[in-house]
Write a protein that holds these residues in place. Structure first.
Motif: not given
Length: 299
Positions: A18-19, A26-27, A82-89
């Motif tokens: 995600a990072l 951003q670049e 929007l970036i969603v960094d979660a399990l989202n399993y």
């Protein structure tokens, strides 16, 4: 502008990916002054202070997932990636996020971080206590994980990133979120236009006024000969109807009135699904009722 959903096993390296995605985007934005109004937002369990132990129990996991979804909806916008960094399993939760993105007219994509279970266990054991999943929870989440698929619309476009890859498919993700297709909202989830509180009263009064005006006009012309007829419904409003060549009986008009009112009562109660704004004032109801009469009265 766009929603990027990350999915993968717990402790699979999703946050690192995600990072990477955030830095890449951003670049890209910094290279084009015309895109300076856009921003990249990273939403995660960590940013929302959701602890790892919520996944120990389904009862605590559900409100945590609801908090994530509420935050996601607040951040969605035309100028936000929007970036969603979660399990989202859970595929049902990914579908819920997909529908929300369509409601906001955002482009979407899913990044599937693929990591072997043994590697996840190893990485999980190196974490600090507050960032670590318990062994039982980790194994349980492995079993419950529902893998994304490019064959279903809510997971596609799907980008698979193996844990051994050093780089992310940044160029493909960028193309997807900038020039990809924006899908319209689902009909089932689209907001339904509600009628005003006095719509039912207006419906009854206006249709009755039209029926009364037609009967009065026929009585004045002693049956008339059909054709265009001006109906004065009030001092400030009139409409015109094309009547049949023969006199129209009161029973015919009442039958049409009952049918018209019954259909529109359902629209008032459940909400209209007609395209555009529906007028529920006297003029709008009268015009629609007159059209209905012209189509349904026997010629």
């Amino acid at each position: 502008m766009a929603l990027i959903t990350l999915s993968g096993y717990p402790a699979s390296g999703k946050s690192s990916r995600a990072l990477q995605i955030k830095r890449y985007l951003q670049e890209k934005l910094a290279q084009d002054p015309l895109l300076s109004h856009l921003s990249v937002v990273l939403l995660s369990d960590h940013s929302l202070s959701i602890p790892r132990d919520v996944y120990n129990d389904g009862r605590s996991e559900k409100p945590a997932r609801a908090a994530l979804f509420a935050a996601l909806q607040r951040q969605m916008g035309a100028n936000t990636i929007l970036i969603v960094d979660a399990l989202n399993y859970i595929k049902g939760f990914r579908y819920q996020m997909y529908c929300a993105a369509r409601e906001h007219k955002l482009r979407v994509c899913t990044v599937y971080v693929v990591t072997q279970e043994d590697q996840c266990r190893e990485w999980n054991n190196t974490r600090s206590k507050e960032n670590k999943y318990s062994d039982s929870t980790l194994e349980n989440l492995f079993l419950r994980y529902e893998e994304p698929s490019s064959m279903v619309r809510w997971d596609s476009p799907l980008f698979t990133v193996p844990w051994t890859d050093q780089e992310i498919p940044g160029a493909q993700i960028w193309e997807t979120i900038t020039v990809g297709t924006i899908k319209p909202p689902n009909t089932g989830t689209r907001a339904v236009a509600k009628a005003p509180t006095d719509a039912l009263l207006t419906l009854e009064k206006t249709t009755l006024s039209v029926v009364s005006a037609i009967m009065a006009e026929q009585a004045q012309s002693q049956g008339g000969s059909g054709g265009p007829t001006a109906l004065f419904l009030s001092a400030s409003f009139k409409t015109q109807i094309i009547l049949p060549l023969h006199p129209v009986t009161l029973s015919e008009l009442q039958r049409c009135k009952r049918q018209f009112v019954a259909v529109h009562k359902k629209a008032i109660t459940l909400g209209t699904v007609e395209k555009g704004q529906v007028d529920w004032d006297e003029e709008g109801v009268a015009e629609r009722f007159v059209t209905y009469l012209e189509e349904n009265l026997k010629t």
